[in-house]
Write an enzyme that holds these catalytic residues in place. Sequence first.
Site, PDB file in Angstrom:
ATOM      1  N   HIS A  76       0.743  -1.361  -0.652  1.00 16.80           N
ATOM      2  CA  HIS A  76       0.198  -0.155  -0.005  1.00 16.80           C
ATOM      3  C   HIS A  76       0.968   1.031  -0.414  1.00 16.80           C
ATOM      4  CE1 HIS A  76      -2.965   2.743   1.343  1.00 16.80           C
ATOM      5  NE2 HIS A  76      -4.233   2.554   1.250  1.00 16.80           N
ATOM      6  N   ASP A  99      -8.142  -5.441   0.032  1.00 21.33           N
ATOM      7  CA  ASP A  99      -8.549  -6.008  -1.815  1.00 21.33           C
ATOM      8  C   ASP A  99      -7.791  -8.065  -0.443  1.00 21.33           C
ATOM      9  OD1 ASP A  99      -9.832  -4.362  -2.570  1.00 21.33           O
ATOM     10  OD2 ASP A  99      -7.702  -3.974  -3.106  1.00 21.33           O
TER      11      ASP A  99
HETATM   12  N1  CMC Z   1       4.466  -7.397  -5.026  1.00 20.83           N
HETATM   13  C1  CMC Z   1       5.249  -7.066  -4.778  1.00 20.83           C
HETATM   14  N2  CMC Z   1       6.579  -6.714  -4.624  1.00 20.83           N
HETATM   15  C2  CMC Z   1       5.496  -5.310  -4.876  1.00 20.83           C
HETATM   16  C3  CMC Z   1       4.614  -4.754  -4.095  1.00 20.83           C
HETATM   17  C4  CMC Z   1       3.274  -6.292  -4.521  1.00 20.83           C
HETATM   18  N3  CMC Z   1       1.968  -6.549  -4.289  1.00 20.83           N
HETATM   19  N4  CMC Z   1       3.676  -4.013  -4.057  1.00 20.83           N
HETATM   20  C5  CMC Z   1       4.318  -2.839  -4.119  1.00 20.83           C
HETATM   21  N5  CMC Z   1       6.011  -3.827  -4.425  1.00 20.83           N
HETATM   22  C6  CMC Z   1       6.923  -3.634  -4.309  1.00 20.83           C
HETATM   23  C7  CMC Z   1       8.086  -3.223  -4.740  1.00 20.83           C
HETATM   24  O1  CMC Z   1       7.924  -3.341  -6.302  1.00 20.83           O
HETATM   25  C8  CMC Z   1       8.990  -1.934  -4.919  1.00 20.83           C
HETATM   26  O2  CMC Z   1       9.925  -2.999  -4.692  1.00 20.83           O
HETATM   27  P1  CMC Z   1      11.738  -1.585  -5.503  1.00 20.83           P
HETATM   28  O3  CMC Z   1      11.983  -0.777  -3.729  1.00 20.83           O
HETATM   29  O4  CMC Z   1      12.389  -2.974  -5.087  1.00 20.83           O
HETATM   30  O5  CMC Z   1      10.875  -1.812  -6.466  1.00 20.83           O
HETATM   31  C9  CMC Z   1       8.496  -1.228  -3.712  1.00 20.83           C
HETATM   32  O6  CMC Z   1       8.028  -2.547  -3.166  1.00 20.83           O
HETATM   33  C10 CMC Z   1       7.987  -0.351  -3.424  1.00 20.83           C
HETATM   34  O7  CMC Z   1       6.653  -0.322  -4.549  1.00 20.83           O
HETATM   35  P2  CMC Z   1       5.564   0.672  -4.997  1.00 20.83           P
HETATM   36  O8  CMC Z   1       4.935   0.194  -6.665  1.00 20.83           O
HETATM   37  O9  CMC Z   1       6.430   1.686  -5.225  1.00 20.83           O
HETATM   38  O10 CMC Z   1       4.677   1.263  -3.884  1.00 20.83           O
HETATM   39  P3  CMC Z   1       3.691   2.427  -4.842  1.00 20.83           P
HETATM   40  O11 CMC Z   1       2.896   2.846  -3.287  1.00 20.83           O
HETATM   41  O12 CMC Z   1       3.483   3.521  -5.746  1.00 20.83           O
HETATM   42  O13 CMC Z   1       2.418   1.129  -5.106  1.00 20.83           O
HETATM   43  C11 CMC Z   1       0.957  -0.504  -4.459  1.00 20.83           C
HETATM   44  C12 CMC Z   1       1.240   1.015  -3.513  1.00 20.83           C
HETATM   45  C13 CMC Z   1      -0.309  -0.528  -4.019  1.00 20.83           C
HETATM   46  C14 CMC Z   1       0.151   0.151  -6.186  1.00 20.83           C
HETATM   47  C15 CMC Z   1       1.338  -1.480  -5.078  1.00 20.83           C
HETATM   48  O14 CMC Z   1       2.078  -2.105  -2.929  1.00 20.83           O
HETATM   49  C16 CMC Z   1       0.828  -2.315  -5.610  1.00 20.83           C
HETATM   50  O15 CMC Z   1       1.004  -2.665  -6.901  1.00 20.83           O
HETATM   51  N6  CMC Z   1       0.361  -3.584  -5.072  1.00 20.83           N
HETATM   52  C17 CMC Z   1      -0.445  -4.671  -4.870  1.00 20.83           C
HETATM   53  C18 CMC Z   1      -2.299  -4.102  -5.845  1.00 20.83           C
HETATM   54  C19 CMC Z   1      -2.878  -3.770  -4.595  1.00 20.83           C
HETATM   55  O16 CMC Z   1      -3.045  -4.553  -4.268  1.00 20.83           O
HETATM   56  N7  CMC Z   1      -3.395  -2.649  -4.775  1.00 20.83           N
HETATM   57  C20 CMC Z   1      -5.055  -2.361  -3.659  1.00 20.83           C
HETATM   58  C21 CMC Z   1      -4.485  -1.446  -3.273  1.00 20.83           C
HETATM   59  S1  CMC Z   1      -4.992  -1.276  -1.510  1.00 20.83           S
HETATM   60  C22 CMC Z   1      -6.670  -1.214  -2.210  1.00 20.83           C
HETATM   61  C23 CMC Z   1      -7.152   0.711  -3.035  1.00 20.83           C
HETATM   62  O17 CMC Z   1      -7.019   1.493  -1.852  1.00 20.83           O
HETATM   63  O18 CMC Z   1      -6.712   0.553  -4.079  1.00 20.83           O
END
Ligand code: CMC
Length: 429
Positions: free
Chosen positions: A306, A363
């Site tokens: 998140h 989720d």
């Molecule tokens: N599985 C594996 N690696 C992950 C995941 C995941 N679900 N989420 C983040 N990471 C890693 C990512 O690859 C990155 O690694 P590095 O620093 O080595 O490059 C690090 O963690 C930070 O991730 P980010 O993408 O820069 O973080 P963000 O804040 O931009 O994204 C997120 C947040 C929710 C989009 C992301 O965690 C994600 O894609 N999760 C899966 C989709 C998901 O479950 N979304 C629902 C969010 S909660 C409900 C809502 O509010 O919509």
Amino acid sequence: MSEAAKLSVNGKEIELPILVGTENEVGLDISKLRASTGCITLDEGYVNTGSTASAITFLDGEEGVLRYRGYPIEQLAEHADFIEIAHLLMHGELPTQTQLTEMQSTMRFERTIPPAIVKLIASFPQQAHPMAIVMAAVAGLSAHHLERIDPADPKQVAEASARLLAEMPTIAAYAYRRTTGQDFVEPTKDLDYCRNFLHMMFSQPDKPLEIADELAEALDMLLIVHADHEQNCSTSTVRMVGSSDANLYASISAGVAALWGPLHGGANEACVNMLEMIHADGGDVAKYVEMARKKENNFRLMGFGHRVYKSYDPRAKIVEAACKKVLAKLKIEDPIFPIAQELERVAVTDQYFIDRNLYPNVDFYSGVLYRAMGIPSNMFTVLFAMGRLPGWLAHWIEMRTSPEKRICRPRQIYTGETERNFVPIEKRS
Ligand code: CMC
């Protein structure tokens, strides 16, 4: 804390006022930055950017705290119902009995949607994703509720928002019936908000639905835990669209669009698809945790991670507890629930996930409950939209009534070509 931060840029020092919220979160006010220095800030994905001050929802991602108007989500999920929560978010206080009775009455008597919107939904191909239908139907209301589309008229806004809350379950259920090729079941005023929704989804002409109390209550709880989450992608979209003085329906429809993506509300559908895939593949969760660790796989654990929570999402705990209770009570055995629990256990003890503070989010478990209700995975994000609606409405109203309201219009750092002369087509290579 000092009252201003000092910034030195281009040999010039300026002071940036420090703002402190009621929960002591701190922000630098940069509203005069460009005027006094010529510089703007750059923050891809708005990771450090506060787009507004808001009094609706407090979220502490480090401590895993979520409160609507000051009330902890755990208390609200246990003691309140969704209509009370909608009132709380939109009006700032829990309703009195008189206010609640009045709101419940609107929710019961305003469920019917305009015939032209029924026709619009019926015109979609059966293969359509239900989110496409919901998005179009909500936008379409702006053409059929002309008496409620002036964003500057508080009476019209109050009517439009209350009635949209009443209409949304009908739109959602009709989208489901369309995509499953079934005739629509009209809303009834004899059932409460959630039971009426399940009735419109699943009743058959010869067989009215029998709704287990546990499932109706679980649905109400799911709507509550989805109801608001401060400046997330869809809510920020709703506020941004509304900031141009677009009408409420157009703004909410844009929110539905933003929610659809798998990184936001679409994650619940993607998560269940992932859990089903793991189940079909023999249930080896460690293999999928390993896959998620390797960037070249382009695979993430859906329902994990998140932007704001760097600890356990409190909503995920509430939903997991409800899964245990409801499945046991109704003697439902869903193989994806133990898979989800095992996946969580393995992932949260894995160094990759520990280092990045990745935990289950809202989720991760919600799909287990939706499946217990018989709701197919392509409807999960629609359910998220139904739950998030009061939050969108509350933020839209807060934005509209704020004395600070301005059109949202970010700037950019241009990185393209500098000036060059036009090249006639015959001279282009
Ligand atoms: N599985 C594996 N690696 C992950 C995941 C995941 N679900 N989420 C983040 N990471 C890693 C990512 O690859 C990155 O690694 P590095 O620093 O080595 O490059 C690090 O963690 C930070 O991730 P980010 O993408 O820069 O973080 P963000 O804040 O931009 O994204 C997120 C947040 C929710 C989009 C992301 O965690 C994600 O894609 N999760 C899966 C989709 C998901 O479950 N979304 C629902 C969010 S909660 C409900 C809502 O509010 O919509």
